[in-house]
Design a protein around this motif. Structure first.
Motif, PDB file in Angstrom:
ATOM      1  N   GLY A 176       0.820  -1.208   0.000  1.00  0.00           N
ATOM      2  CA  GLY A 176       0.000   0.000   0.000  1.00  0.00           C
ATOM      3  C   GLY A 176       0.849   1.251   0.000  1.00  0.00           C
ATOM      4  N   ALA A 177       0.589   2.167  -0.927  1.00  0.00           N
ATOM      5  CA  ALA A 177       1.362   3.400  -1.055  1.00  0.00           C
ATOM      6  C   ALA A 177       0.542   4.621  -0.663  1.00  0.00           C
ATOM      7  CB  ALA A 177       1.889   3.563  -2.477  1.00  0.00           C
ATOM      8  N   GLU A 211       1.802  -1.353  -4.764  1.00  0.00           N
ATOM      9  CA  GLU A 211       0.585  -0.551  -4.762  1.00  0.00           C
ATOM     10  C   GLU A 211      -0.337  -1.000  -5.897  1.00  0.00           C
ATOM     11  OE1 GLU A 211      -2.499   1.697  -4.617  1.00  0.00           O
ATOM     12  OE2 GLU A 211      -1.021   1.832  -2.991  1.00  0.00           O
ATOM     13  N   ILE A 254       0.392   6.884  -6.339  1.00  0.00           N
ATOM     14  CA  ILE A 254       0.559   6.811  -4.904  1.00  0.00           C
ATOM     15  C   ILE A 254      -0.473   7.718  -4.231  1.00  0.00           C
ATOM     16  CG2 ILE A 254       3.029   6.349  -5.162  1.00  0.00           C
ATOM     17  CD1 ILE A 254       3.568   9.202  -4.172  1.00  0.00           C
ATOM     18  N   GLY A 314      -3.164   6.655  -2.133  1.00  0.00           N
ATOM     19  CA  GLY A 314      -4.304   5.963  -1.548  1.00  0.00           C
ATOM     20  C   GLY A 314      -5.531   6.847  -1.511  1.00  0.00           C
TER      21      GLY A 314
END
Length: 478
Positions: free
Chosen positions: A33-34, A56, A61, A63
């Motif tokens: 997760g980024a 990701e 990037i 989220g």
């Protein structure tokens, strides 16, 4: 992408010593997760000389932080406030050093959470303005109950027991607007929000500041120099006593000493990531027991400004579902933009519409109070609930569940560490909450991995300590 993934796999696999002997290379971590928590964890571990790779699923990037530039200027479609405009906020040093301006929309303990009563305009459905005196007198008393219940039920009980507090006519509609704003804060309907835990979140001093240029410059700064692989959706996380193996959708695998899992709670709830072996029961209880709310933005860009020079416009109605809330971005950015912000069931219903239909719905709400409003020339619509990479906006306490589930969600499982706004006990749903948990997960991971290989140095300073801010926050109030 396959060749890059295989190369990364070989590179990281070389960093793992399955024989249990001392490391021949730097320790390695996979961050999944980024978003803000993932980038914060990766930044801290990278700076501590770990080999770090970030996987990701999106093609960007950030989220649930998404700054859009398609209108010709930055607009945050996700998180947009710094909750707690003060140097105690862990993000303040970075924002201060970057010189990013903030627009303060409230002082401490604002009764409307992200806004004061000093710069608003409330209207009824006929377009008549509601007096400030009436708004100021509308209040709900919280009662102590032995059992947990929804905020909606608690309000009903209070009004049944206290006839002197019962409201009728316009005053009752104003009360519904207050409930609407509470639902916006939790991104959930009042009949699901826990009475016992609704105020467990800690608010930092300084009020709430809107990020005028958006959050993207902050996360871009944190991400500089990191090995981030986009469009790689994780499907399985396998852990064993001295390493992890992560599989992505195309079948590629990555191995490392440990992993930091920062995917949103909604994604964890969907079970689209398989954990092998299965996560312990207490961890699954935390995942299943916490609520995921939904709040969206319909951003409307107009040719000219035709609305009052206030921070927000509100429409009162017979139910909170029928109430409306428009954020006036012109005051902070000088662009002729209003953001309609539905939450809970209304947000879910609007996600079933096309972007054009949803925007038209928001515009018709505006036309109720400003009949001469001209149609928007551009618009943007967020869909955090149907986005498979988020499946909701942010977490909250639902009725009947203990508040310590947030802490359980954060607690590591072997060499898996967890971070994100849903793992924060004190700052749930906030960017600085996500950021802080990313730093905590990184430090826990660093200590656990180095301890395993006998390389932990008790004299090494904790890596998540921040250098005192030397640049003041740029705060305005127009």
């Amino acid at each position: 992408m396959d060749s890059q993934s295989n190369k990364s796999n070989r590179h990281l696999q070389a960093a793992i010593c399955y024989s249990g002997s001392r490391h021949a290379a730097s320790p390695s971590v996979i961050v999944i997760g980024a978003g803000f928590s993932g980038i914060a964890a990766a930044r801290a571990l990278h700076d501590a000389s770990f080999q770090v790779i970030v996987l990701e699923s999106r093609d960007r990037i950030g989220g649930r932080v998404r700054t859009d530039y398609s209108l010709g200027f930055p607009v945050d479609l996700g998180a947009s406030w710094l909750h707690g405009v003060c140097n105690e906020n862990p993000l303040a040093p970075l924002i201060g050093r970057l010189g990013l301006p903030l627009y303060r929309t409230s002082e401490d303990n604002s009764v409307l959470y992200d806004h004061d009563l000093e710069s608003y305009a409330l209207f009824d459905m006929d377009g008549k303005k509601v007096s400030q005196e009436l708004v100021s007198k509308t209040d709900v008393i919280r009662q102590d109950h032995s059992e947990d219940m929804s905020m909606q039920r608690a309000i009903s009980i209070v009004l049944e027991r206290r006839p002197d507090l019962r409201l009728e006519g316009l005053a009752q509609k104003v009360l519904q607007w207050y409930i609407c704003r509470m639902e916006g804060w939790f991104a959930a309907d009042a009949d699901t929000i826990s009475l016992k835990n609704w105020d467990q979140e800690q608010l930092l001093p300084g009020g709430h500041g809107l990020m005028v240029r958006g959050y993207l410059p902050v996360i871009n700064t944190l991400a500089k120099g990191l090995d981030i692989r986009l469009s790689l959706r994780v499907t399985e996380i396998f852990r064993h006593h001295n390493g992890v193996k992560v599989t992505v959708e195309d079948g590629s695998t990555f191995v490392a000493d440990a992993a930091v899992v920062t995917v949103p709670l909604g994604v964890l709830k969907s079970n689209c990531i398989k954990f092998e072996p299965r996560l312990p029961a207490w961890k699954e209880e935390a995942i299943n027991g916490l609520g995921v709310g939904l709040e969206n933005k319909i951003v409307m860009h107009f040719e000219t400004v035709f609305w009052p020079n206030v921070e927000f416009l509100g429409v009162v109605a017979d139910t909170s579902y029928g109430c409306s809330y428009f954020l006036n971005l012109h005051k902070a950015t000088e662009h002729s933009v209003l953001a309609y912000m539905p939450a809970g069931q209304l947000a879910r219903d609007l996600e079933r519409m096309s972007d054009e239909a949803a925007t038209n719905f928001a515009f018709m709400q505006l036309k109720r109070i400003l009949p001469n409003a001209s149609p928007p020339i551009q618009y943007l619509v967020s869909r955090w609930g149907s986005d498979e990479n988020s499946l909701g906006s942010y977490s909250y306490d639902i009725v009947g569940t203990p508040h310590d589930l947030f802490e359980k969600l954060r607690t590591p499982v072997d060499n898996l560490f967890f971070a994100g706004e849903a793992t924060s006990m004190d700052y749930t749903g906030a960017v600085h909450g996500a950021y802080s948990t990313g730093l905590m997960a990184a430090e826990n991971c660093r200590m656990r991995v180095l301890e395993r290989y006998g390389e932990l140095d008790i004299f090494q300073p904790v890596m998540c300590e921040e250098v005192p801010v030397s640049v003041p926050l740029l705060i305005s109030r127009m």
